[in-house]
Design an enzyme around this catalytic site. Structure first.
Site, mmCIF file in Angstrom:
data_model
loop_
_atom_site.group_PDB
_atom_site.id
_atom_site.type_symbol
_atom_site.label_atom_id
_atom_site.label_comp_id
_atom_site.label_asym_id
_atom_site.label_seq_id
_atom_site.Cartn_x
_atom_site.Cartn_y
_atom_site.Cartn_z
ATOM 1 C CG HIS A 159 2.081 -0.660 2.702
ATOM 2 N ND1 HIS A 159 1.209 0.385 2.762
ATOM 3 C CD2 HIS A 159 2.621 -0.631 1.465
ATOM 4 C CE1 HIS A 159 1.196 1.022 1.605
ATOM 5 N NE2 HIS A 159 2.050 0.428 0.795
ATOM 6 C CG HIS A 195 4.065 6.929 -0.409
ATOM 7 N ND1 HIS A 195 3.255 7.748 -1.159
ATOM 8 C CD2 HIS A 195 3.813 5.672 -0.838
ATOM 9 C CE1 HIS A 195 2.530 7.021 -1.982
ATOM 10 N NE2 HIS A 195 2.858 5.748 -1.807
#
Ligand code: G3P
Ligand code: CA
Length: 254
Positions: A9, A51
């Site tokens: 991740h 992100h």
């Protein structure tokens, strides 16, 4: 049944700066089967792996990704904020991550961050990512995902050959039937959404279940325990910040 896949991740993001090539390369070294990345469009139409919708948290710059050019973003330091050891590590482009994916035969989960509906710059982001993947003939290695399920439904309808997943934080009622309306291939639940009903309905609807862990302090449960709950639930893949731990846990299960 094949062993569940381990996707890193934002890369091996507990040990290296998230969404950078060093975090991706470390995840590969740690034995991950693939990567999860986030993508946003720049002002001049490139996709970068980062992100947030701004560069403020993860780099030494300031501003929204959609208001900065690729050249401006490439000058930023995305490593020092994590540790001085990573000084000067840049924000990668999607193209660089696709090259890495091809080179290592990885699975790549591209999360398109097209949840900012007030910003028209995001309108073509999923399509641009799809075109980059298709141009490299990497469709079989890539899973697209988004919290914007309409975007995933539209992507699937334009490109049925692509694999799509629906991200979810919380349980959804009749999730299998709902997911089918979008043409999705997979459900991407956080642990809170990974209910027995989700597993049952996913199996009935022939949907993969790719579950993701949440790093502290944003989850009260340590990631190691989230992973154990995911293996026990029978997921097809885990998406985790600690792929090294996941690799060790998976070996114990075998
Ligand atoms: O893909 C699962 C997860 O990455 C979604 O949340 O905020 O970490 O991108 P976030
Ligand atoms: Ca993500």
């Amino acid at each position: 049944m094949p062993a569940p896949l381990i996707l890193a991740h934002r890369g091996a993001s507990a040990a290296a700066p998230e969404n950078t090539l060093v975090a991706y390369e470390l995840a590969i070294e740690q034995g991950a089967d693939g990567l999860e990345i986030d993508v946003h469009p720049t002002r001049d139409g490139h996709l970068v792996s980062i992100h947030d919708d701004s560069v403020d948290r993860t780099t030494d710059g300031r501003g929204r990704v959609t208001e900065l050019t690729l050249a401006e973003i490439r000058q930023l330091d995305a490593g020092s904020g994590f540790s001085p050891d990573f000084r000067g590590v840049p924000v990668p482009t999607l193209d660089e991550v696709l090259d890495l994916t091809a080179r290592h035969g990885l699975v790549l989960n591209i999360e398109v961050k097209d949840i900012y509906r007030h910003d028209a710059a995001y309108d073509g982001a999923a399509e641009a990512a799809a075109e980059a993947v298709l141009a490299r003939v990497l469709a079989e290695q890539v899973v697209f995902s988004s919290f914007n399920h309409t975007s995933m439904a539209e992507l699937k309808s334009r490109h049925p050959e692509l694999t799509t997943g629906l991200l979810m934080m919380m349980p959804l009622h009749e999730v299998g039937a709902y997911a089918r309306t979008t043409g999705a291939d997979a459900l991407h639940p956080a642990l809170a959404a990974l209910t027995p009903a989700l597993i049952t309905q996913a199996r009935e609807a022939n949907l993969a279940v790719n579950a993701w862990t949440i790093a502290p302090p944003f989850s009260p449960l340590p990631e190691e325990e989230q992973l154990r709950a995911m293996w026990a639930a029978g997921v097809d893949a885990v998406i985790t910040n600690i792929p090294d731990v996941a690799v060790a846990q998976r070996a114990e299960l075998a």
